[in-house]
Design a protein around this motif. Structure first.
Motif, PDB file in Angstrom:
ATOM      1  N   ALA A   1       0.826  11.280 -11.737  1.00  0.00           N
ATOM      2  CA  ALA A   1       2.198  11.769 -11.194  1.00  0.00           C
ATOM      3  C   ALA A   1       3.367  11.214 -11.400  1.00  0.00           C
ATOM      4  O   ALA A   1       4.636  11.548 -11.634  1.00  0.00           O
ATOM      5  N   GLY A   2       3.262   9.679 -11.592  1.00  0.00           N
ATOM      6  CA  GLY A   2       4.420   8.926 -11.842  1.00  0.00           C
ATOM      7  C   GLY A   2       5.255   8.953 -10.643  1.00  0.00           C
ATOM      8  O   GLY A   2       4.934   9.084  -9.341  1.00  0.00           O
ATOM      9  N   SER A   3       6.295   8.835 -10.708  1.00  0.00           N
ATOM     10  CA  SER A   3       7.292   8.300  -9.302  1.00  0.00           C
ATOM     11  C   SER A   3       7.810   9.896  -9.021  1.00  0.00           C
ATOM     12  O   SER A   3       8.259  10.652  -9.729  1.00  0.00           O
TER      13      SER A   3
ATOM     14  N   GLY B   1      10.935   1.078  -6.412  1.00  0.00           N
ATOM     15  CA  GLY B   1      11.227   1.371  -7.741  1.00  0.00           C
ATOM     16  C   GLY B   1      10.298   2.628  -8.081  1.00  0.00           C
ATOM     17  O   GLY B   1      10.190   3.529  -7.466  1.00  0.00           O
ATOM     18  N   ASP B   2       9.889   2.366  -9.411  1.00  0.00           N
ATOM     19  CA  ASP B   2       9.226   3.539 -10.148  1.00  0.00           C
ATOM     20  C   ASP B   2       7.783   3.962  -9.600  1.00  0.00           C
ATOM     21  O   ASP B   2       7.136   4.854  -9.820  1.00  0.00           O
TER      22      ASP B   2
ATOM     23  N   TRP C   1      16.102   2.377   1.349  1.00  0.00           N
ATOM     24  CA  TRP C   1      15.776   1.174   1.121  1.00  0.00           C
ATOM     25  C   TRP C   1      14.261   1.119   0.411  1.00  0.00           C
ATOM     26  O   TRP C   1      13.790   0.232  -0.367  1.00  0.00           O
ATOM     27  N   LEU C   2      13.324   1.748   0.778  1.00  0.00           N
ATOM     28  CA  LEU C   2      11.955   1.962   0.471  1.00  0.00           C
ATOM     29  C   LEU C   2      12.094   2.298  -1.101  1.00  0.00           C
ATOM     30  O   LEU C   2      11.244   1.710  -1.879  1.00  0.00           O
ATOM     31  N   ALA C   3      12.767   3.312  -1.313  1.00  0.00           N
ATOM     32  CA  ALA C   3      12.848   3.728  -2.736  1.00  0.00           C
ATOM     33  C   ALA C   3      13.238   2.646  -3.694  1.00  0.00           C
ATOM     34  O   ALA C   3      12.897   2.365  -4.777  1.00  0.00           O
ATOM     35  N   GLU C   4      14.252   1.967  -3.054  1.00  0.00           N
ATOM     36  CA  GLU C   4      14.698   0.556  -3.992  1.00  0.00           C
ATOM     37  C   GLU C   4      13.671  -0.343  -4.159  1.00  0.00           C
ATOM     38  O   GLU C   4      13.441  -0.829  -5.163  1.00  0.00           O
TER      39      GLU C   4
ATOM     40  N   TYR D   1       0.864  -1.316   0.090  1.00  0.00           N
ATOM     41  CA  TYR D   1      -0.028   0.167  -0.035  1.00  0.00           C
ATOM     42  C   TYR D   1       0.937   1.148   0.037  1.00  0.00           C
ATOM     43  O   TYR D   1       0.331   2.424  -0.200  1.00  0.00           O
ATOM     44  N   GLY D   2       2.170   1.061   0.233  1.00  0.00           N
ATOM     45  CA  GLY D   2       2.938   2.256   0.187  1.00  0.00           C
ATOM     46  C   GLY D   2       2.951   3.093  -1.017  1.00  0.00           C
ATOM     47  O   GLY D   2       2.838   4.424  -1.171  1.00  0.00           O
ATOM     48  N   ALA D   3       2.949   2.360  -2.142  1.00  0.00           N
ATOM     49  CA  ALA D   3       2.926   2.902  -3.452  1.00  0.00           C
ATOM     50  C   ALA D   3       1.647   3.806  -3.564  1.00  0.00           C
ATOM     51  O   ALA D   3       1.582   4.901  -4.618  1.00  0.00           O
TER      52      ALA D   3
END
Length: 896
Positions: free
Chosen positions: A391-393, A174-175, A168-171, A151-153
Motif C-alpha cells: 500500500a505504501g504511505s 515519514g513515508d 507530529w506522527l506523520a513527520e 510498531y506504528g508503521a
C-alpha cells in the motif's frame, strides 16, 4: 456488522483510556456490532465504568489481592513489552498474552496504548486488521514513544485525538506512516446534568501529579481570592502531590476556600455544580475533563498546552485559552470569567454546542467507516506487513506540519542588513495597523529585536499578518514553547493556523535554506513578535525574560529608538545601551599582497638576494615560498563578508606594498589603502614578513582606537555584532584555541610556533605567567593604545622583527599573539570564543570541507594555502572560486 475487539490493559481501572474504550465499545454494540473487550489485567471485582451487557469481556491476568497467581512470574520483567516502555507489564502478562492473542479472531482489533500495539503486532494473527488509538500527546511524552514509533508503521490505521498529534506522527514516520485518522474521544453515554453557572466554584479534576501543575491553579486562585471572596476552588483527584497542594493552600491562607475532596464516581454531577472548569497541565492528549465540563455547559479556562486544549477550546466562543505556564495570565483570566456573568453564560452556551460533536453514537458511525475502509483496503489473505508494503504511505486524514525549512530559491539578493530592516518594517507596520500600544524591545548583543503587542490584539495581528505581502524569502516560525514542537511555514499559512492557539511568541525570519542550500539570510535576520498578556494590575507581562523588563504598564510613555535604521517606539529605559553592548567605533585592518605582480616579485627576489647572507632561513618555503603570497582574490570576498555580516564597521584600511587590486575603488569613502612606507621605517623596507608589518599597524593614519585585524584569507561566515569583538568597557576579545604551544626553544620549528615561543618567553619574563595555547586563526580584535604599549615595553624585539624582511627565528607575532596575551595579562582584554573553520587547501577532501562550510555554521572561515597540494592546483583554484561565489555572492559597494 463488524467483529471488533478492544485490547486494554486494565478494564477494571479508573483511567480515562479505559473509560473511552468502554464508551466506544458500548456505542458500537448498541449499533449491532459484535464487540469483545480483552483486558490484560483485572484489578477489581467489577469495572469502574458500566459496560453494555452486549459487549463480551475477558480478563487474562488476575492481580486482585488474594487472587494473584504465580507471584514469581509477576516479579519478572516482561520480554514482550520492556519495562522502559511500560513497567506495568510482567512475565505473567507475557504468558497470558502469548496464549490468548493468537486465538483472537475479530475483523478489527483496536489497541489503546503503544505497548499493547507492540504486543498485538507480535502475537495477533496477521489476517486481523490492526487499528491503534493513540490517547496521549505523543510528541511531548517520552514513555511509550519507542513502541509507537517502532510498531506504528505496521498498523493498518493509527487514530489520533488531534490534528497536531497526527502531524507530529506523520513527520516522525515519514513515508512509512500508515493511514492516520483524527477522531476525538466520545463522551460517556447517558444523562448529563447541566450547570446553572450560578454557584461560585472553579472545578478541576485529575491525578495529583506534577504534569497536571495544580500548584499553578492554587497560586493563581490565591492572587484573585481577595477580589472574589465568594468563590472557591475544588480539585478532584488523588495522587502523590496531595500533601504539597495542602501545604500550598495553607501557606496562601486558603484552607477554607481550596477543597481537595479526593476522587468521585459522579464527576458529571460535580460539573453541574461548577461555574468554571480550569486546566493547567503541562501536556494533555484530548482532555476528558474539558469535554465533560463543556457537556454540562461549563466554560473552560485552560493553558494552551500540547496538544488537546486548543483543539477543544474555541477562544471566546466556548472557553478561554491561557498563555501556557503563565500563572498571572491564568489568574487574570479566571478573574474575568468569575466577575462577568454574561461572559460565563455566553461561553457556556458555546460549550454545550461544541459537546454535541462528541456524542458517542455519532462518533461510532465514524468508527464504522474507518473499520470498513481498513478491512476493504487489506488484500484478501494478505498479512499486515505485506499489506503495508504494497500500500505504501497512506496518511489520509493527517495534516503534515505547515511548511518546512526550505524557502524559495530566489531570495532577492537582499543583504542581511536589508533583510533585517525589511522584516522589522513588516512586523511593526502590522502592529501599527492593529493597536496603538505596541513598542519595540531592541535586540541586545546579537539577539533579535522584539515587537511587543498586547495579547488582546494577538488574533488581529495574526489576521493582518496573514494578509500582508512579505518578501519571498520570509517565513514564519512557531518557536515551540512549552512542549509544542517547533514548526515553520509560509507567513500567511502559519499565521492562520496559529489563530486557534495562545502561544505568546512568533518569529518572522528568512527561510534557513534556499533552493536546498543554506541561505545567506538564514541567520541574524529574525524579528520576534511577542504577545504580552495583561496581568491583574493591568500591566503587560513579558512571556520570557529580556534585557530590560519583565512587565510594562499599559500606556507607558514611549521614546524613539533607532533600530535597523528605523525610528520606532520603545520605552525610555530601552533607549540606553546596556553592559552587553559596545558603542565604540570599530575599524578593520587588512594586510594584503598579490604575489603574482611582476614588480612585487622582482622586489622580493632582490630583497631575498640581499638578505640571504644574514639569514639562510629567508630562502626557505616557510619564509618566502609562493604559498605565503598566493592571491585568489581572497581580499575581494573577505571585504564582501564585511559588507554582508559586519556593516557596522566604520572604515577599512588595506595595508600593502605599492599595490591596489584592479577591482577595488580605492577612492570609496570606507576604503583607505595604506602603503608600507607610511607606517614602517625606511630601513625596514621592502618587507615580505607579515610579522614585520604587524609591528606597525597601530601607526596607520586615522585608525580607530578599536580595530579588528584580518588576514586577507579570513572571511566572516554570518552576521556578527561589534560585541563579539569588544565589550562595553572597550576591552578586546581574545579567541584562544585548544592547540598547545608546547615545550621547546625558538628555532627549528614552524615560524608561527617559533614566534609564539618567543612571545611566551617575553611575557613570562614580564609577568611570571605562562602562555600555553595558541590563538584561533581568525580575525583579531585589537586596540591601538595596547599595541603602542607593547611596542614600547618590548622595543628591542619589536624593532628587530620590524626590520626582518622575511620571517626569522627572532620574530615576535605582535598582533596575532603577543599583544592579545599582553592584553589578557594587563586587563585590557578578555577571553572569548569564536566558531571558526580552517580550510586547508592541501588536503584530499578539500571539496567536501568547502561544501560543509557552505552550511554557514561558523562565525568565520580561513582559507589556508600551502606549498604542496593533494590535487592539481587548477582544480583547487576552481573549487575555491566556486566556493567564494556561492558563499558571498553579493558585491561590496567598493567593487568596480
Amino acid at each position: 456488522m463488524v467483529r471488533v475487539g478492544f485490547l486494554v490493559f486494565n478494564l477494571a481501572g479508573p483511567g480515562g483510556t479505559s473509560r473511552s474504550a468502554i464508551t466506544q465499545a458500548n456505542a458500537l454494540a448498541a449499533r449491532g456490532h459484535d464487540v469483545q473487550m480483552v483486558s490484560v489485567t483485572r484489578s477489581a471485582d467489577r469495572p469502574t465504568y458500566d459496560i453494555d451487557p452486549r459487549v463480551r469481556t475477558e480478563f487474562l491476568v488476575d492481580v486482585r489481592d488474594g487472587h494473584r497467581t504465580d507471584p514469581e512470574l509477576h516479579r519478572r520483567p516482561s520480554l514482550l513489552v520492556p519495562p522502559r516502555w511500560d513497567p506495568q507489564f510482567s512475565a505473567v502478562c507475557d504468558v497470558a498474552l502469548e496464549e490468548r492473542l493468537p486465538r483472537l479472531a475479530p475483523d478489527v482489533l483496536v489497541t489503546v496504548t503503544p505497548s499493547l500495539l507492540a504486543a498485538a503486532e507480535q502475537l495477533v494473527d496477521d489476517r486481523v486488521v490492526l487499528v491503534h488509538q493513540e490517547h496521549r500527546s505523543s510528541s511531548d511524552r517520552v514513555a511509550g514513544l519507542e513502541p509507537l514509533l517502532t510498531y506504528g508503521a505496521r498498523a493498518d490505521v493509527v487514530a489520533l485525538l488531534t490534528e497536531s498529534a497526527a502531524a507530529w506522527l506523520a513527520e516522525q514516520l515519514g513515508d512509512a506512516a500508515p493511514r492516520l485518522v483524527v477522531l476525538p474521544n466520545p463522551l460517556p453515554q447517558g444523562y448529563v446534568p447541566r450547570s446553572r453557572l450560578d454557584d461560585p466554584v472553579i472545578v478541576t479534576a485529575g491525578r495529583l501529579v506534577g504534569e497536571k501543575q495544580f500548584g499553578h491553579l492554587v497560586r493563581a486562585f490565591a492572587r484573585i481570592a481577595p477580589l472574589v471572596p465568594d468563590w472557591r476552588l475544588r480539585i478532584f483527584g488523588d495522587g502523590p502531590q496531595r500533601g504539597q497542594l495542602q501545604a500550598l493552600t495553607r501557606k496562601a491562607g486558603l484552607f477554607d476556600r481550596v477543597e481537595l475532596p479526593g476522587t468521585t464516581h459522579d464527576l458529571a454531577g460535580e460539573w453541574a455544580k461548577a461555574s468554571v472548569a480550569a486546566l493547567c497541565s503541562r501536556a494533555e492528549g484530548y482532555p476528558l475533563v474539558l469535554q465533560e465540563a463543556m457537556a454540562a455547559g461549563v466554560p473552560a479556562v485552560s493553558y494552551d498546552c500540547p496538544s488537546g486544549p486548543r483543539e477543544i477550546i474555541d477562544h471566546e466562543v466556548n472557553g478561554l485559552l491561557v498563555v501556557p505556564g503563565s500563572e498571572e495570565h491564568l489568574a487574570a483570566t479566571l478573574l474575568r470569567v468569575a466577575t462577568d456573568d454574561d461572559l460565563r453564560r455566553r461561553l457556556g452556551e458555546g460549550a454545550v454546542a461544541t459537546a454535541a460533536s462528541w456524542e458517542a453514537d455519532g462518533l461510532a458511525q465514524q468508527w464504522e467507516q474507518v473499520f470498513a475502509e481498513a478491512v476493504a483496503a487489506r488484500p484478501k489473505g494478505a498479512g499486515r506487513l505485506a499489506a503495508r508494503v504494497s500500500a505504501g504511505s497512506t496518511t489520509q486524514g493527517a495534516r503534515p506540519d505547515v511548511g518546512g525549512t526550505d524557502g524559495p530559491g530566489d531570495w532577492g539578493h537582499a543583504t542581511p542588513a536589508q533583510a533585517r530592516r525589511q522584516v522589522l518594517a513588516l512586523a511593526t507596520s502590522v502592529a501599527d495597523d492593529v493597536t496603538d500600544e505596541w513598542f519595540v524591545v531592541p535586540g541586545v548583543a546579537g539577539a533579535a529585536p522584539v515587537v511587543v503587542v498586547p495579547l488582546a490584539a494577538r488574533a488581529a495581528y495574526l489576521r493582518a499578518l496573514a494578509t500582508a505581502a512579505p518578501p519571498a524569502y520570509l517565513g514564519l516560525r512557531d518557536p515551540g514553547d512549552h512542549g509544542w514542537p517547533e514548526r515553520r511555514g509560509p507567513v500567511a499559512e502559519l499565521a492562520q493556523a496559529l489563530l486557534r492557539a495562545m502561544t505568546p511568541r512568533i518569529v518572522l525570519e528568512p527561510w534557513p535554506t534556499s533552493g536546498g542550500s543554506a541561505s545567506l539570510l538564514g541567520q541574524g535576520c529574525a524579528v520576534e513578535v511577542q504577545f504580552w498578556a495583561e496581568g491583574l494590575g493591568g500591566d503587560l507581562v513579558a512571556p520570557e525574560p529580556n534585557a530590560y523588563v519583565t512587565r510594562a504598564a499599559r500606556g507607558s510613555a514611549t521614546a524613539k529608538r533607532r533600530v535597523e535604521g528605523l525610528d520606532l517606539p520603545s520605552l525610555p529605559l530601552m533607549t540606553l545601551p546596556t553592559l552587553a553592548e559596545t558603542s565604540v567605533e570599530v575599524d578593520v585592518v587588512y594586510t594584503w599582497v598579490d604575489g603574482g605582480d611582476p614588480s612585487w616579485a622582482e622586489r622580493q627576489q632582490q630583497r631575498l638576494a640581499d638578505w640571504a647572507g644574514q639569514s639562510g632561513a629567508a630562502a626557505s618555503r616557510a619564509s618566502s615560498g609562493r604559498a605565503r603570497f598566493e592571491s585568489r582574490d581572497e581580499l575581494r570576498y573577505s571585504l564582501r563578508s564585511l559588507h554582508l555580516f559586519a556593516p557596522w564597521v566604520r572604515r577599512v584600511h588595506i595595508v600593502t606594498d605599492r599595490q591596489v587590486p584592479p577591482w577595488l575603488d580605492a577612492e570609496h569613502p570606507q576604503i583607505h589603502v595604506v602603503d608600507h612606507s607610511e607606517i614602517l621605517p625606511a630601513d625596514a623596507l621592502s618587507t615580505f614578513n607579515s610579522h614585520s608589518i604587524e609591528t606597525a599597524l597601530h601607526r596607520i593614519p586615522g585608525l580607530a582606537e578599536h580595530f579588528v585585524y584580518f588576514n586577507d584569507d579570513m572571511l566572516l561566515g554570518r552576521p556578527l555584532g561589534p560585541e563579539r569583538f569588544f565589550d562595553a568597557a572597550g576591552r578586546f576579545a581574545v579567541f584562544t584555541a585548544q592547540h598547545l604551544v608546547g615545550l621547546g626553544e625558538p628555532g627549528g620549528q614552524p615560524a608561527y610556533i617559533t614566534a609564539a615561543l618567543r612571545n611566551r618567553w617575553l611575557l613570562q619574563e614580564a609577568f611570571g605567567i605562562a602562555v600555553t595555547r595558541h590563538l584561533v586563526h581568525a580575525p583579531y580584535p585589537q586596540r591601538v593604545s595596547v599595541l603602542a604599549e607593547v611596542a614600547e615595553r618590548f622595543a628591542d624585539d619589536v624593532e628587530a622583527t620590524a626590520r626582518a624582511p622575511f620571517r626569522s627565528e627572532t620574530d615576535v607575532s605582535m598582533v596575532s599573539s603577543l599583544a592579545p596575551f599582553y592584553g589578557l595579562m594587563t586587563g585590557a582584554a578578555y577571553e572569548a570564543a569564536l566558531e571558526s573553520t580552517f580550510i586547508d587547501l592541501a588536503t584530499t577532501n578539500v571539496g567536501l570541507v568547502l561544501e560543509q562550510a557552505l552550511q554557514r555554521r561558523q562565525d568565520a572561515v580561513c582559507i589556508g594555502d600551502h606549498h604542496d597540494y593533494a590535487m592539481e592546483m587548477a582544480k583547487v583554484d576552481r573549487l575555491v572560486a566556486d566556493f567564494f561565489e556561492r558563499y558571498l555572492p553579493i558585491a561590496g559597494p567598493w567593487e568596480r
